[in-house]
Design a protein around this motif. Structure first.
Motif, mmCIF file in Angstrom:
data_model
loop_
_atom_site.group_PDB
_atom_site.id
_atom_site.type_symbol
_atom_site.label_atom_id
_atom_site.label_comp_id
_atom_site.label_asym_id
_atom_site.label_seq_id
_atom_site.Cartn_x
_atom_site.Cartn_y
_atom_site.Cartn_z
ATOM 1 N N VAL A 86 0.831 -1.207 0.000
ATOM 2 C CA VAL A 86 0.000 0.000 0.000
ATOM 3 C C VAL A 86 0.862 1.253 0.000
ATOM 4 O O VAL A 86 0.536 2.240 -0.643
ATOM 5 N N THR A 87 1.994 1.231 0.713
ATOM 6 C CA THR A 87 2.833 2.425 0.791
ATOM 7 C C THR A 87 3.809 2.561 -0.368
ATOM 8 O O THR A 87 4.274 3.642 -0.652
ATOM 9 N N ALA A 88 4.139 1.494 -1.073
ATOM 10 C CA ALA A 88 5.133 1.554 -2.149
ATOM 11 C C ALA A 88 4.716 2.437 -3.324
ATOM 12 O O ALA A 88 5.525 3.214 -3.808
ATOM 13 N N PRO A 89 3.461 2.369 -3.839
ATOM 14 C CA PRO A 89 3.122 3.223 -4.981
ATOM 15 C C PRO A 89 3.250 4.707 -4.676
ATOM 16 O O PRO A 89 3.680 5.476 -5.520
ATOM 17 N N ALA A 90 2.918 5.136 -3.467
ATOM 18 C CA ALA A 90 3.040 6.552 -3.129
ATOM 19 C C ALA A 90 4.498 6.971 -3.123
ATOM 20 O O ALA A 90 4.844 8.042 -3.599
ATOM 21 N N ALA A 91 5.356 6.132 -2.601
ATOM 22 C CA ALA A 91 6.783 6.461 -2.592
ATOM 23 C C ALA A 91 7.318 6.524 -4.013
ATOM 24 O O ALA A 91 8.118 7.389 -4.349
ATOM 25 N N GLN A 92 6.891 5.638 -4.871
ATOM 26 C CA GLN A 92 7.360 5.642 -6.255
ATOM 27 C C GLN A 92 6.879 6.885 -6.983
ATOM 28 O O GLN A 92 7.624 7.521 -7.700
ATOM 29 N N ALA A 93 5.638 7.271 -6.806
ATOM 30 C CA ALA A 93 5.093 8.426 -7.510
ATOM 31 C C ALA A 93 5.768 9.712 -7.076
ATOM 32 O O ALA A 93 5.960 10.610 -7.867
ATOM 33 N N GLN A 94 6.152 9.826 -5.807
ATOM 34 C CA GLN A 94 6.740 11.054 -5.312
ATOM 35 C C GLN A 94 8.245 11.138 -5.545
ATOM 36 O O GLN A 94 8.736 12.134 -5.994
ATOM 37 N N GLY A 95 8.978 10.090 -5.217
ATOM 38 C CA GLY A 95 10.412 10.227 -5.152
ATOM 39 C C GLY A 95 11.194 9.530 -6.230
ATOM 40 O O GLY A 95 12.120 10.089 -6.777
ATOM 41 N N ASP A 96 10.911 8.299 -6.547
ATOM 42 C CA ASP A 96 11.697 7.527 -7.504
ATOM 43 C C ASP A 96 11.329 7.965 -8.907
ATOM 44 O O ASP A 96 10.291 7.621 -9.426
ATOM 45 N N ASN A 97 12.197 8.729 -9.530
ATOM 46 C CA ASN A 97 11.871 9.298 -10.836
ATOM 47 C C ASN A 97 12.226 8.391 -11.988
ATOM 48 O O ASN A 97 12.121 8.772 -13.137
ATOM 49 N N SER A 98 12.682 7.180 -11.726
ATOM 50 C CA SER A 98 12.890 6.159 -12.752
ATOM 51 C C SER A 98 13.651 6.689 -13.962
ATOM 52 O O SER A 98 13.281 6.407 -15.088
ATOM 53 N N GLY A 99 14.690 7.472 -13.786
ATOM 54 C CA GLY A 99 15.485 7.965 -14.894
ATOM 55 C C GLY A 99 14.922 9.206 -15.564
ATOM 56 O O GLY A 99 15.447 9.658 -16.568
ATOM 57 N N PHE A 100 13.862 9.783 -15.044
ATOM 58 C CA PHE A 100 13.253 10.989 -15.605
ATOM 59 C C PHE A 100 14.002 12.209 -15.077
ATOM 60 O O PHE A 100 14.124 12.401 -13.876
ATOM 61 N N TRP A 101 14.550 13.033 -15.990
ATOM 62 C CA TRP A 101 15.309 14.220 -15.602
ATOM 63 C C TRP A 101 14.803 15.430 -16.364
ATOM 64 O O TRP A 101 14.415 15.329 -17.518
ATOM 65 N N ALA A 102 14.848 16.577 -15.707
ATOM 66 C CA ALA A 102 14.357 17.805 -16.327
ATOM 67 C C ALA A 102 15.321 18.956 -16.052
ATOM 68 O O ALA A 102 15.907 19.037 -14.971
ATOM 69 N N THR A 103 15.468 19.838 -17.040
ATOM 70 C CA THR A 103 16.318 21.020 -16.885
ATOM 71 C C THR A 103 15.673 22.205 -17.594
ATOM 72 O O THR A 103 14.860 22.042 -18.509
ATOM 73 N N VAL A 104 16.079 23.402 -17.163
ATOM 74 C CA VAL A 104 15.681 24.653 -17.808
ATOM 75 C C VAL A 104 16.967 25.410 -18.099
ATOM 76 O O VAL A 104 17.806 25.572 -17.220
ATOM 77 N N THR A 161 14.247 14.273 -20.209
ATOM 78 C CA THR A 161 14.711 13.003 -20.751
ATOM 79 C C THR A 161 14.242 11.867 -19.846
ATOM 80 O O THR A 161 13.961 12.063 -18.671
ATOM 81 N N GLY A 162 14.144 10.678 -20.428
ATOM 82 C CA GLY A 162 13.770 9.504 -19.655
ATOM 83 C C GLY A 162 12.277 9.296 -19.517
ATOM 84 O O GLY A 162 11.838 8.505 -18.697
ATOM 85 N N CYS A 163 11.482 9.990 -20.304
ATOM 86 C CA CYS A 163 10.027 9.833 -20.264
ATOM 87 C C CYS A 163 9.566 9.300 -21.616
ATOM 88 O O CYS A 163 9.933 9.835 -22.657
#
Length: 171
Positions: free
Chosen positions: A19-37, A53-55
């Motif tokens: 039950v707690t794992a999906p919330a942690a994944q959605a918030q913190g583990d970005n699975s290789g997704f990176w963003a810059t400006v 990148t990574g999406c």
């Protein structure tokens, strides 16, 4: 009888983690997704390059200083024009959304300020870094609630798996 209690306790623990794992994944583990400006400091009315990148789907980028932009699937960049009425010296959050994953990057508006009116292109504060990792976007209330849930599950598991006084063969 003891095996049933141990199995129940184990299932309770696994259920709590599930039950707690999906919330942690959605918030913190970005699975290789990176963003810059780029640039990270821009004058009012200036252009910024948004990179994600990574999406593997379209990325939505929003901020209080420009209109919402979509980076189409298969592409990694887009451009946005900063509002001409953006407040010089202000720092705006730019949020990148890739499905359930997100990242925020700061964008500083160049110009003025009481400290350095002669150098409008210098940001008025230092670099803001370190938002990545497993704690990005979590506040103390969420962390505390997660710790309480895990403690409760561990306590219940321990209590249910202990042998009871009436199980030692006495009737």
């Amino acid at each position: 009888m003891r095996a049933i209690r141990v199995a129940t306790a184990a299932l309770l623990g696994v259920g709590a983690l599930a039950v707690t794992a999906p919330a942690a994944q959605a918030q913190g583990d970005n699975s290789g997704f990176w963003a810059t400006v780029r640039p990270t400091t821009v004058p009012p009315g200036g252009l910024v390059r948004l990179r994600a990148t990574g999406c593997e789907q379209s990325v939505t980028v929003s901020s209080g200083v420009f209109d919402t932009v979509t980076i189409p699937r298969g592409r990694t960049t887009a451009r946005a024009r900063v509002d001409r009425d953006a407040r010089p010296g202000a720092v705006y959050e730019v949020s990148f959304y890739c499905g359930t994953f997100w990242q925020s990057v700061d964008l500083t508006i160049a110009g003025g300020g009481p400290d350095r009116p002669d150098r409008p292109d210098v940001p008025q504060r230092g670099v803001h870094a370190g938002e990545g990792g497993s704690f990005a976007g979590l506040d103390l209330k969420e962390i505390g609630l997660g710790a309480v849930l895990i403690t409760a599950v561990l306590g219940t598991t321990h209590r249910l798996s202990r042998p009871r006084a009436d199980e030692d063969g006495a009737a």
